[in-house]
Design a protein around this motif. Structure first.
Motif, PDB file in Angstrom:
ATOM      1  N   ILE A 210       0.848  -1.203   0.000  1.00  0.00           N
ATOM      2  CA  ILE A 210       0.000   0.000   0.000  1.00  0.00           C
ATOM      3  C   ILE A 210       0.879   1.248   0.000  1.00  0.00           C
ATOM      4  CG2 ILE A 210      -1.774   1.279   1.264  1.00  0.00           C
ATOM      5  CD1 ILE A 210      -2.739  -1.445   0.163  1.00  0.00           C
ATOM      6  N   ASP A 211       1.884   1.263   0.844  1.00  0.00           N
ATOM      7  CA  ASP A 211       2.840   2.373   0.903  1.00  0.00           C
ATOM      8  C   ASP A 211       3.512   2.566  -0.461  1.00  0.00           C
ATOM      9  OD1 ASP A 211       4.484   4.380   1.879  1.00  0.00           O
ATOM     10  OD2 ASP A 211       5.728   3.056   3.107  1.00  0.00           O
ATOM     11  N   PHE A 212       3.918   1.470  -1.064  1.00  0.00           N
ATOM     12  CA  PHE A 212       4.599   1.494  -2.367  1.00  0.00           C
ATOM     13  C   PHE A 212       3.702   2.110  -3.445  1.00  0.00           C
ATOM     14  CE2 PHE A 212       5.747  -0.610  -6.408  1.00  0.00           C
ATOM     15  CZ  PHE A 212       7.129  -0.390  -6.444  1.00  0.00           C
ATOM     16  N   ILE A 213       2.430   1.734  -3.446  1.00  0.00           N
ATOM     17  CA  ILE A 213       1.490   2.256  -4.451  1.00  0.00           C
ATOM     18  C   ILE A 213       1.267   3.754  -4.243  1.00  0.00           C
ATOM     19  CG2 ILE A 213      -0.913   2.150  -5.251  1.00  0.00           C
ATOM     20  CD1 ILE A 213      -0.787  -0.898  -4.452  1.00  0.00           C
ATOM     21  N   ILE A 214       1.162   4.181  -2.977  1.00  0.00           N
ATOM     22  CA  ILE A 214       0.990   5.609  -2.701  1.00  0.00           C
ATOM     23  C   ILE A 214       2.193   6.398  -3.217  1.00  0.00           C
ATOM     24  CG2 ILE A 214       0.814   7.350  -0.867  1.00  0.00           C
ATOM     25  CD1 ILE A 214      -0.744   5.228   0.777  1.00  0.00           C
ATOM     26  N   GLU A 215       3.387   5.883  -2.987  1.00  0.00           N
ATOM     27  CA  GLU A 215       4.612   6.591  -3.361  1.00  0.00           C
ATOM     28  C   GLU A 215       4.859   6.590  -4.874  1.00  0.00           C
ATOM     29  OE1 GLU A 215       6.508   8.408  -1.527  1.00  0.00           O
ATOM     30  OE2 GLU A 215       5.582   7.956   0.408  1.00  0.00           O
ATOM     31  N   ASN A 216       4.421   5.535  -5.560  1.00  0.00           N
ATOM     32  CA  ASN A 216       4.657   5.426  -7.006  1.00  0.00           C
ATOM     33  C   ASN A 216       3.421   5.920  -7.763  1.00  0.00           C
ATOM     34  OD1 ASN A 216       7.363   3.740  -7.680  1.00  0.00           O
ATOM     35  ND2 ASN A 216       6.535   3.138  -5.691  1.00  0.00           N
ATOM     36  N   GLN A 217       3.460   7.199  -8.084  1.00  0.00           N
ATOM     37  CA  GLN A 217       2.287   7.914  -8.572  1.00  0.00           C
ATOM     38  C   GLN A 217       1.777   7.434  -9.937  1.00  0.00           C
ATOM     39  OE1 GLN A 217       0.618  10.725  -6.995  1.00  0.00           O
ATOM     40  NE2 GLN A 217       1.679   9.875  -5.230  1.00  0.00           N
ATOM     41  N   HIS A 218       2.603   6.721 -10.695  1.00  0.00           N
ATOM     42  CA  HIS A 218       2.170   6.280 -12.021  1.00  0.00           C
ATOM     43  C   HIS A 218       1.297   5.031 -11.974  1.00  0.00           C
ATOM     44  CE1 HIS A 218       5.807   4.035 -11.054  1.00  0.00           C
ATOM     45  NE2 HIS A 218       5.354   3.089 -11.836  1.00  0.00           N
ATOM     46  N   ILE A 219       1.266   4.336 -10.826  1.00  0.00           N
ATOM     47  CA  ILE A 219       0.450   3.122 -10.715  1.00  0.00           C
ATOM     48  C   ILE A 219      -1.017   3.510 -10.578  1.00  0.00           C
ATOM     49  CG2 ILE A 219      -0.033   1.063  -9.336  1.00  0.00           C
ATOM     50  CD1 ILE A 219       2.912   1.086  -8.454  1.00  0.00           C
ATOM     51  N   GLN A 220      -1.876   2.930 -11.417  1.00  0.00           N
ATOM     52  CA  GLN A 220      -3.307   3.192 -11.300  1.00  0.00           C
ATOM     53  C   GLN A 220      -4.092   2.013 -11.842  1.00  0.00           C
ATOM     54  OE1 GLN A 220      -4.430   6.643 -13.619  1.00  0.00           O
ATOM     55  NE2 GLN A 220      -2.960   6.170 -15.217  1.00  0.00           N
ATOM     56  N   GLY A 221      -5.407   2.068 -11.679  1.00  0.00           N
ATOM     57  CA  GLY A 221      -6.254   0.961 -12.136  1.00  0.00           C
ATOM     58  C   GLY A 221      -6.320  -0.143 -11.098  1.00  0.00           C
ATOM     59  N   VAL A 222      -6.363  -1.401 -11.555  1.00  0.00           N
ATOM     60  CA  VAL A 222      -6.446  -2.538 -10.618  1.00  0.00           C
ATOM     61  C   VAL A 222      -5.045  -3.086 -10.374  1.00  0.00           C
ATOM     62  CG1 VAL A 222      -8.788  -3.117 -11.333  1.00  0.00           C
ATOM     63  CG2 VAL A 222      -6.861  -4.266 -12.434  1.00  0.00           C
ATOM     64  N   ILE A 223      -4.829  -3.572  -9.158  1.00  0.00           N
ATOM     65  CA  ILE A 223      -3.537  -4.179  -8.823  1.00  0.00           C
ATOM     66  C   ILE A 223      -3.755  -5.336  -7.847  1.00  0.00           C
ATOM     67  CG2 ILE A 223      -3.057  -2.530  -6.948  1.00  0.00           C
ATOM     68  CD1 ILE A 223      -0.063  -2.624  -8.038  1.00  0.00           C
ATOM     69  N   ASN A 224      -3.086  -6.452  -8.104  1.00  0.00           N
ATOM     70  CA  ASN A 224      -3.199  -7.630  -7.239  1.00  0.00           C
ATOM     71  C   ASN A 224      -2.256  -7.496  -6.050  1.00  0.00           C
ATOM     72  OD1 ASN A 224      -4.988  -8.717  -9.093  1.00  0.00           O
ATOM     73  ND2 ASN A 224      -3.465 -10.022 -10.076  1.00  0.00           N
ATOM     74  N   ILE A 225      -2.823  -7.623  -4.852  1.00  0.00           N
ATOM     75  CA  ILE A 225      -2.037  -7.554  -3.617  1.00  0.00           C
ATOM     76  C   ILE A 225      -1.890  -8.981  -3.095  1.00  0.00           C
ATOM     77  CG2 ILE A 225      -1.826  -6.479  -1.341  1.00  0.00           C
ATOM     78  CD1 ILE A 225      -1.854  -4.442  -3.607  1.00  0.00           C
ATOM     79  N   VAL A 226      -0.893  -9.676  -3.637  1.00  0.00           N
ATOM     80  CA  VAL A 226      -0.654 -11.093  -3.320  1.00  0.00           C
ATOM     81  C   VAL A 226       0.851 -11.354  -3.317  1.00  0.00           C
ATOM     82  CG1 VAL A 226      -2.827 -11.870  -4.361  1.00  0.00           C
ATOM     83  CG2 VAL A 226      -0.781 -11.798  -5.757  1.00  0.00           C
ATOM     84  N   ALA A 227       1.264 -12.408  -2.614  1.00  0.00           N
ATOM     85  CA  ALA A 227       2.663 -12.844  -2.665  1.00  0.00           C
ATOM     86  C   ALA A 227       2.962 -13.430  -4.047  1.00  0.00           C
ATOM     87  CB  ALA A 227       2.938 -13.873  -1.568  1.00  0.00           C
ATOM     88  N   PRO A 228       4.243 -13.520  -4.434  1.00  0.00           N
ATOM     89  CA  PRO A 228       4.587 -13.921  -5.811  1.00  0.00           C
ATOM     90  C   PRO A 228       4.146 -15.317  -6.219  1.00  0.00           C
ATOM     91  CG  PRO A 228       6.463 -12.869  -4.745  1.00  0.00           C
ATOM     92  CD  PRO A 228       5.438 -13.076  -3.683  1.00  0.00           C
ATOM     93  N   LYS A 229       4.131 -16.270  -5.272  1.00  0.00           N
ATOM     94  CA  LYS A 229       3.865 -17.655  -5.661  1.00  0.00           C
ATOM     95  C   LYS A 229       2.671 -18.233  -4.898  1.00  0.00           C
ATOM     96  CE  LYS A 229       8.624 -18.738  -7.015  1.00  0.00           C
ATOM     97  NZ  LYS A 229       9.800 -19.581  -6.762  1.00  0.00           N
ATOM     98  N   PRO A 230       1.548 -18.463  -5.597  1.00  0.00           N
ATOM     99  CA  PRO A 230       0.440 -19.161  -4.939  1.00  0.00           C
ATOM    100  C   PRO A 230       0.887 -20.565  -4.540  1.00  0.00           C
ATOM    101  CG  PRO A 230      -0.245 -18.218  -7.050  1.00  0.00           C
ATOM    102  CD  PRO A 230       1.247 -18.123  -6.994  1.00  0.00           C
ATOM    103  N   THR A 231       0.270 -21.089  -3.490  1.00  0.00           N
ATOM    104  CA  THR A 231       0.544 -22.464  -3.082  1.00  0.00           C
ATOM    105  C   THR A 231      -0.738 -23.269  -3.273  1.00  0.00           C
ATOM    106  OG1 THR A 231       1.438 -23.848  -1.314  1.00  0.00           O
ATOM    107  CG2 THR A 231      -0.032 -22.069  -0.638  1.00  0.00           C
TER     108      THR A 231
END
Length: 303
Positions: A210-231
């Protein structure tokens, strides 16, 4: 950052964010159904999530609004509960959109909760923000209505990001605690057929993303908040048994899960749906996970 606003900041996810941001932000406004009060730099402001109330005043000059409002889906899907689940999400999102329009200096960024459950049940294909396939059914219809309401809000001065969040693993609440309790008493085997995918994220990485998205102003739209590898469920349960040193894990069949879900007033979908979701946008934008590994994450959260 000077000021962030967290709507429904007293829930499980809201408290994770408050704890994370309290030493990084000058002032945190928590919109809550509770009473007005101030604790250090955290200001709790009463808001019913149905009307504008005082929330429009609180949003002025905010670096970010993070909306976590919504009735828990950990309940029986009666018609009454279905209506509450949908309306609590859609109505609060629309009201916040109205509040932003009334701001003299609207929030720079608006992050709105969504869910990784928006994607179809998938055992084979990894779902990312570009190629992921939207599913069907009640939970998906809630998610799509929620996101449509969010993106329909006209906020030209406020960047919008919908957070398609997976299961957040935390120490003080959420999905991990009941699973942990079952495992400790010997019922930590696979659930259902055990091959269903689990997309998860450690609570610290949830807050950091969440902090990263706030700081990186070019990110917009939908974003998946998940770890890299599903188990998969079988491996998740085996790993949990390993880290808490419980040798036996009795499996729970689909029929037993249905009985258990009825007793504790929840739905088996929360356990049996295969969520095979990956964080392509986070990774492409350079986000570094602190806890990309399941065993390390579970060990950190259970010791």
């Amino acid at each position: 950052m000077t000021k962030i606003v967290i709507a429904a900041g007293t829930g499980f996810l809201g408290e994770i964010l408050t704890e994370y941001f309290k030493n990084k932000v000058d002032k945190i406004i928590i919109l809550t159904r509770g009473k007005n009060c101030i604790k250090n730099n955290i200001h709790y402001v009463h808001w019913d999530a149905k009307t504008l109330g005082s929330c429009k005043n609180e949003l002025n000059n905010a670096d970010a609004l993070i909306n976590m409002t919504g009735k828990s889906v950990d309940c029986r899907y009666t018609q009454k509960n279905k209506d509450l689940i949908l309306r609590s999400r859609v109505d609060s999102t629309a009201i916040l959109g109205e509040a932003i329009k009334l701001c003299q200096t609207p929030p720079n960024t608006w992050l709105n909760s969504s869910t990784a459950t928006i994607y179809r049940h998938s055992l084979d294909m990894e779902m990312d923000e570009i190629h992921g396939e939207i599913g069907t059914g009640f939970s998906v219809s809630v998610a799509t209505s929620w996101e449509k309401t969010f993106f329909d809000q006209k906020t030209p001065k406020t960047r919008k990001v919908a957070l398609r969040t997976s299961i957040v693993l935390g120490k003080n609440g959420g999905a991990l605690q009941p699973i942990l309790n079952l495992t400790k008493i010997g019922f930590g085997g696979k659930q259902g057929h055990g091959s269903q995918k689990i997309s998860w994220i450690h609570e610290l990485d949830f807050a950091r993303s969440i902090d990263f998205i706030i700081e990186n102003q070019h990110i917009q739209g939908v974003i998946n908040i998940v770890a890299p590898k599903p188990t998969i469920n079988t491996i998740f349960m085996k790993t949990l048994r390993k880290v808490i040193k419980v040798p036996i894990g009795i499996p729970l069949s689909k029929s037993l899960l249905k009985i258990g879900a009825g007793i504790i007033n929840t739905e088996t979908e929360l356990i049996l749906k295969s969520r095979n979701v990956v964080p392509t946008k986070l990774l492409e934008n350079g986000f570094q996970f602190s806890f990309p590994d399941l065993e390390t994450s579970l060990s950190n959260l259970t010791h």
